[in-house]
Design an enzyme around this catalytic site. Structure first.
Site, mmCIF file in Angstrom:
data_model
loop_
_atom_site.group_PDB
_atom_site.id
_atom_site.type_symbol
_atom_site.label_atom_id
_atom_site.label_comp_id
_atom_site.label_asym_id
_atom_site.label_seq_id
_atom_site.Cartn_x
_atom_site.Cartn_y
_atom_site.Cartn_z
ATOM 1 N N HIS A 46 -14.641 11.010 6.213
ATOM 2 C CA HIS A 46 -15.196 10.376 5.016
ATOM 3 C C HIS A 46 -16.195 9.294 5.392
ATOM 4 O O HIS A 46 -15.930 8.459 6.249
ATOM 5 C CB HIS A 46 -14.064 9.771 4.172
ATOM 6 C CG HIS A 46 -13.365 10.785 3.323
ATOM 7 N ND1 HIS A 46 -12.810 10.492 2.106
ATOM 8 C CD2 HIS A 46 -13.156 12.103 3.521
ATOM 9 C CE1 HIS A 46 -12.287 11.588 1.581
ATOM 10 N NE2 HIS A 46 -12.468 12.574 2.425
ATOM 11 N N TYR A 99 -10.716 3.464 -5.282
ATOM 12 C CA TYR A 99 -9.809 2.321 -5.469
ATOM 13 C C TYR A 99 -10.211 1.656 -6.779
ATOM 14 O O TYR A 99 -11.330 1.156 -6.887
ATOM 15 C CB TYR A 99 -9.953 1.320 -4.313
ATOM 16 C CG TYR A 99 -9.419 1.817 -2.993
ATOM 17 C CD1 TYR A 99 -10.192 2.616 -2.143
ATOM 18 C CD2 TYR A 99 -8.126 1.498 -2.585
ATOM 19 C CE1 TYR A 99 -9.681 3.075 -0.930
ATOM 20 C CE2 TYR A 99 -7.617 1.950 -1.366
ATOM 21 C CZ TYR A 99 -8.398 2.738 -0.549
ATOM 22 O OH TYR A 99 -7.906 3.192 0.646
ATOM 23 N N PRO A 133 0.004 -1.115 1.325
ATOM 24 C CA PRO A 133 -0.779 0.067 1.723
ATOM 25 C C PRO A 133 -2.242 0.042 1.285
ATOM 26 O O PRO A 133 -3.016 0.909 1.690
ATOM 27 C CB PRO A 133 -0.028 1.229 1.049
ATOM 28 C CG PRO A 133 0.760 0.610 -0.052
ATOM 29 C CD PRO A 133 1.076 -0.786 0.377
ATOM 30 N N LYS A 138 -3.706 0.629 6.272
ATOM 31 C CA LYS A 138 -3.695 0.040 7.616
ATOM 32 C C LYS A 138 -2.399 0.255 8.413
ATOM 33 O O LYS A 138 -2.393 0.100 9.628
ATOM 34 C CB LYS A 138 -3.910 -1.490 7.511
ATOM 35 C CG LYS A 138 -5.300 -1.878 7.119
ATOM 36 C CD LYS A 138 -6.244 -1.767 8.305
ATOM 37 C CE LYS A 138 -7.684 -1.735 7.884
ATOM 38 N NZ LYS A 138 -8.225 -0.425 7.584
ATOM 39 N N TYR A 186 -12.326 -1.867 6.606
ATOM 40 C CA TYR A 186 -11.744 -0.590 6.174
ATOM 41 C C TYR A 186 -11.747 0.426 7.314
ATOM 42 O O TYR A 186 -10.758 1.146 7.504
ATOM 43 C CB TYR A 186 -12.498 -0.036 4.954
ATOM 44 C CG TYR A 186 -11.743 1.099 4.310
ATOM 45 C CD1 TYR A 186 -10.720 0.853 3.394
ATOM 46 C CD2 TYR A 186 -12.010 2.429 4.632
ATOM 47 C CE1 TYR A 186 -9.981 1.884 2.826
ATOM 48 C CE2 TYR A 186 -11.291 3.470 4.075
ATOM 49 C CZ TYR A 186 -10.276 3.182 3.168
ATOM 50 O OH TYR A 186 -9.539 4.221 2.620
HETATM 51 P P1 FAD Z 1 8.316 4.899 10.470
HETATM 52 O O1 FAD Z 1 7.342 5.913 9.980
HETATM 53 O O2 FAD Z 1 9.106 4.127 9.476
HETATM 54 O O3 FAD Z 1 9.313 5.650 11.455
HETATM 55 C C1 FAD Z 1 10.510 5.067 11.909
HETATM 56 C C2 FAD Z 1 11.475 6.158 12.349
HETATM 57 O O4 FAD Z 1 12.640 5.540 12.861
HETATM 58 C C3 FAD Z 1 11.915 7.060 11.198
HETATM 59 O O5 FAD Z 1 11.797 8.399 11.572
HETATM 60 C C4 FAD Z 1 13.369 6.644 10.947
HETATM 61 O O6 FAD Z 1 14.164 7.733 10.490
HETATM 62 C C5 FAD Z 1 13.787 6.172 12.326
HETATM 63 N N1 FAD Z 1 14.857 5.177 12.283
HETATM 64 C C6 FAD Z 1 15.002 4.122 11.453
HETATM 65 N N2 FAD Z 1 16.102 3.420 11.730
HETATM 66 C C7 FAD Z 1 16.690 4.031 12.783
HETATM 67 C C8 FAD Z 1 17.857 3.780 13.515
HETATM 68 N N3 FAD Z 1 18.656 2.745 13.215
HETATM 69 N N4 FAD Z 1 18.198 4.629 14.517
HETATM 70 C C9 FAD Z 1 17.392 5.672 14.823
HETATM 71 N N5 FAD Z 1 16.241 5.973 14.159
HETATM 72 C C10 FAD Z 1 15.910 5.152 13.151
HETATM 73 N N6 FAD Z 1 -0.777 3.729 6.956
HETATM 74 C C11 FAD Z 1 -2.052 4.039 7.303
HETATM 75 O O7 FAD Z 1 -2.463 3.727 8.428
HETATM 76 N N7 FAD Z 1 -2.909 4.700 6.451
HETATM 77 C C12 FAD Z 1 -2.505 5.056 5.184
HETATM 78 O O8 FAD Z 1 -3.279 5.689 4.456
HETATM 79 C C13 FAD Z 1 -1.174 4.681 4.765
HETATM 80 N N8 FAD Z 1 -0.741 4.994 3.535
HETATM 81 C C14 FAD Z 1 0.556 4.695 3.192
HETATM 82 C C15 FAD Z 1 0.972 4.999 1.906
HETATM 83 C C16 FAD Z 1 2.276 4.692 1.514
HETATM 84 C C17 FAD Z 1 2.723 5.012 0.110
HETATM 85 C C18 FAD Z 1 3.184 4.100 2.446
HETATM 86 C C19 FAD Z 1 4.617 3.783 2.052
HETATM 87 C C20 FAD Z 1 2.767 3.792 3.733
HETATM 88 C C21 FAD Z 1 1.439 4.075 4.109
HETATM 89 N N9 FAD Z 1 0.979 3.765 5.381
HETATM 90 C C22 FAD Z 1 -0.314 4.038 5.724
HETATM 91 C C23 FAD Z 1 1.879 3.131 6.378
HETATM 92 C C24 FAD Z 1 2.464 4.128 7.379
HETATM 93 O O9 FAD Z 1 3.072 5.201 6.710
HETATM 94 C C25 FAD Z 1 3.469 3.420 8.306
HETATM 95 O O10 FAD Z 1 2.846 2.287 8.835
HETATM 96 C C26 FAD Z 1 3.963 4.344 9.421
HETATM 97 O O11 FAD Z 1 4.877 5.292 8.946
HETATM 98 C C27 FAD Z 1 4.647 3.540 10.542
HETATM 99 O O12 FAD Z 1 5.152 4.415 11.521
HETATM 100 P P2 FAD Z 1 6.390 3.993 12.413
HETATM 101 O O13 FAD Z 1 6.647 5.169 13.313
HETATM 102 O O14 FAD Z 1 6.155 2.662 13.008
HETATM 103 O O15 FAD Z 1 7.609 3.815 11.395
HETATM 104 C C1 DHB Z 2 -3.591 6.796 1.012
HETATM 105 C C2 DHB Z 2 -2.775 5.705 1.073
HETATM 106 C C3 DHB Z 2 -3.340 4.453 1.130
HETATM 107 O O1 DHB Z 2 -2.572 3.380 1.212
HETATM 108 C C4 DHB Z 2 -4.710 4.278 1.097
HETATM 109 O O2 DHB Z 2 -5.242 3.031 1.111
HETATM 110 C C5 DHB Z 2 -5.519 5.365 1.052
HETATM 111 C C6 DHB Z 2 -4.958 6.635 1.016
HETATM 112 C C7 DHB Z 2 -3.008 8.152 0.936
HETATM 113 O O3 DHB Z 2 -1.770 8.269 0.907
HETATM 114 O O4 DHB Z 2 -3.761 9.107 0.889
#
Ligand code: FAD
Ligand code: DHB
Length: 395
Positions: free
Chosen positions: A72, A202, A294, A298, A385
């Site tokens: 994009h 947005y 979100p 980031k 961004y």
């Molecule tokens: P997580 O994805 O939370 O993974 C943690 C893992 O640890 C999980 O699999 C869980 O089951 C496991 N776990 C937890 N506790 C335990 C335990 N006690 N023992 C063993 N395993 C355990 N980020 C972006 O960069 N761009 C985006 O567009 C974006 N959009 C988002 C939209 C939404 C609606 C949301 C909610 C988040 C968004 N994010 C986005 C954020 C992104 O999804 C997270 O930052 C990302 O998932 C972080 O990854 P992680 O592996 O650190 O943690």
């Molecule tokens: C999505 C999530 C976000 O938080 C964002 O800023 C842009 C896109 C998504 O889930 O597609």
């Protein structure tokens, strides 16, 4: 069992870290609380910055992302009926972002990790407890198939998200937590309908924030700001579609193709940082150490710099006996984390409805006018961004 790096959590952070270590010959074991299908089904991130894209390629799992991801060149900001496009490459020396779902990225990582001789994954590991990390004898106790197990390791990487066991195991006196919970959440809906527009929108509307995103040319991801305490059960698909159309300028609302939802969920909004990110032989990575609202897309992109710094530091130790980078991990990672915390908080405050105060809305509109009317304002949005760079001096 024994390994070099014991990783708690098999989300994107744990998987990608394991893969980067493995390619340098460092062994790890991932303890994941759920099964693979559960982890892959979580609909979360959609937008990848250059840093995360490059990390996927470095981990040799970027082929499908490069084929199927959508690059994009811009985002659209709207304020009631006003529409402004921010050109990303034009303000950042050519940088763009990629739409590629976290579900797909997680699948690519599992496909590679489960074939990887240097990585073992224990699914459905219950009651994981990091122990001995302050005494130089780290280990992970857990229960698998009903039997107690111990994994001895040189280091523990806490990649277990905001609600995980790793941060919770740190004695309270050693950690400082900074937190802001926002008085609203995001209700997200996924549908197999063509996106309303080819770029993300947005929207700041007097009824509240809305975001139009996508996963492909045929799959849309939409969000609307909802009040604290709202329940998904109270939001029929019809109610969601009506609400999001009301929050978009007419030229987009009339193009909206609706359809049955595949998934619908509510995410709370929070800013959170733990300091430091290292406790003896335990390191916090990704959402385990920090959360951003979100709005700026980031969260996962911030986890990417943690994975990069920690994998680089551990590889330097195992390959060259250099411990200096591990010493610098926390401080280096936190600098980029706070920059993203600031941007995500600011972008949230620019685009969301915080109250019914008329002066707040007038000030938001004045800020929208200023930013979109000024090259400096547009550059500020664009360069944040697309993502701030990793610290090139780390290595
Ligand atoms: P997580 O994805 O939370 O993974 C943690 C893992 O640890 C999980 O699999 C869980 O089951 C496991 N776990 C937890 N506790 C335990 C335990 N006690 N023992 C063993 N395993 C355990 N980020 C972006 O960069 N761009 C985006 O567009 C974006 N959009 C988002 C939209 C939404 C609606 C949301 C909610 C988040 C968004 N994010 C986005 C954020 C992104 O999804 C997270 O930052 C990302 O998932 C972080 O990854 P992680 O592996 O650190 O943690
Ligand atoms: C999505 C999530 C976000 O938080 C964002 O800023 C842009 C896109 C998504 O889930 O597609």
């Amino acid at each position: 069992m024994q390994t070099q790096v014991g990783i708690i959590g098999g989300g994107p952070s744990g998987l990608c870290l394991a893969r980067l270590l493995s390619l340098a010959g460092v062994r790890s074991v991932i303890l994941e609380r759920h099964d693979r299908a559960h982890v892959e089904a979580r609909i979360r991130a959609g937008v990848l910055e250059q840093g995360m894209i490059e990390l996927m390629r470095k981990a040799q799992v970027g082929a499908r992302m490069d084929r199927e991801g959508l690059l994009h060149d811009g985002i659209v900001l709207t304020f009631d009926d006003r529409v402004e496009r921010i050109d990303l490459p034009g303000h950042t020396g050519g940088q763009r972002v990629m739409v590629y779902g976290q579900t797909e990225l997680t699948r690519d990582l599992y496909d590679a990790v489960l074939q990887d001789a240097n990585v073992s994954v224990v699914f459905e590991a219950q009651g994981v407890r990091p122990l001995g990390f302050l005494d130089g004898e780290p280990r992970l106790d857990y229960v698998s198939d009903g039997k107690p197990q111990t994994l001895a390791c040189d280091f523990i990487a806490g990649c277990d998200g905001y609600h995980g066991a790793s941060r919770a195991a740190v004695p309270r006196g050693l950690i400082t937590e900074y937190e802001r919970v926002y008085p609203f959440g995001w209700l997200g809906l996924l549908a197999d309908t063509p996106p309303v527009h080819e770029e993300l929108i947005y929207s700041n509307h007097s009824r509240g924030f809305a975001l139009c995103s996508m996963r492909s040319h045929t799959r849309s991801r939409y969000y609307v700001q909802v009040g604290q305490g709202e329940k998904v059960e109270d939001w029929s698909d019809e109610r969601f579609w009506d609400e999001i159309r009301r929050r978009l300028p007419e030229r987009f609302a009339r193009n909206m193709v609706t359809g049955p939802s595949i998934e619908k969920s509510i995410a709370p909004l929070r800013s959170f940082v733990a300091e430091p990110l290292r406790f003896g032989k335990l390191f916090l990575v990704g959402d385990a150490g920090h959360i951003v609202p979100p709005t700026g897309a980031k969260g996962l992109n911030l986890a990417a710099s943690d994975m990069h710094y920690l994998s680089t530091a551990l590889i330097a130790l195992y390959r060259e006996g250099r411990g200096d980078l591990l010493e610098r991990y926390s401080q280096t990672a936190l600098r980029r984390i706070w920059a993203a915390v600031r941007f995500s908080w600011w972008f949230t405050s620019l685009t969301h409805k915080f109250n019914d105060d008329a002066i707040e809305r007038k000030i938001q509109l004045a800020e929208f006018d200023y930013l979109t009317g000024s090259a400096a304002g547009r550059t500020t949005i664009a360069e944040n961004y697309v993502g701030l760079p990793f610290d090139a001096s780390f290595g």
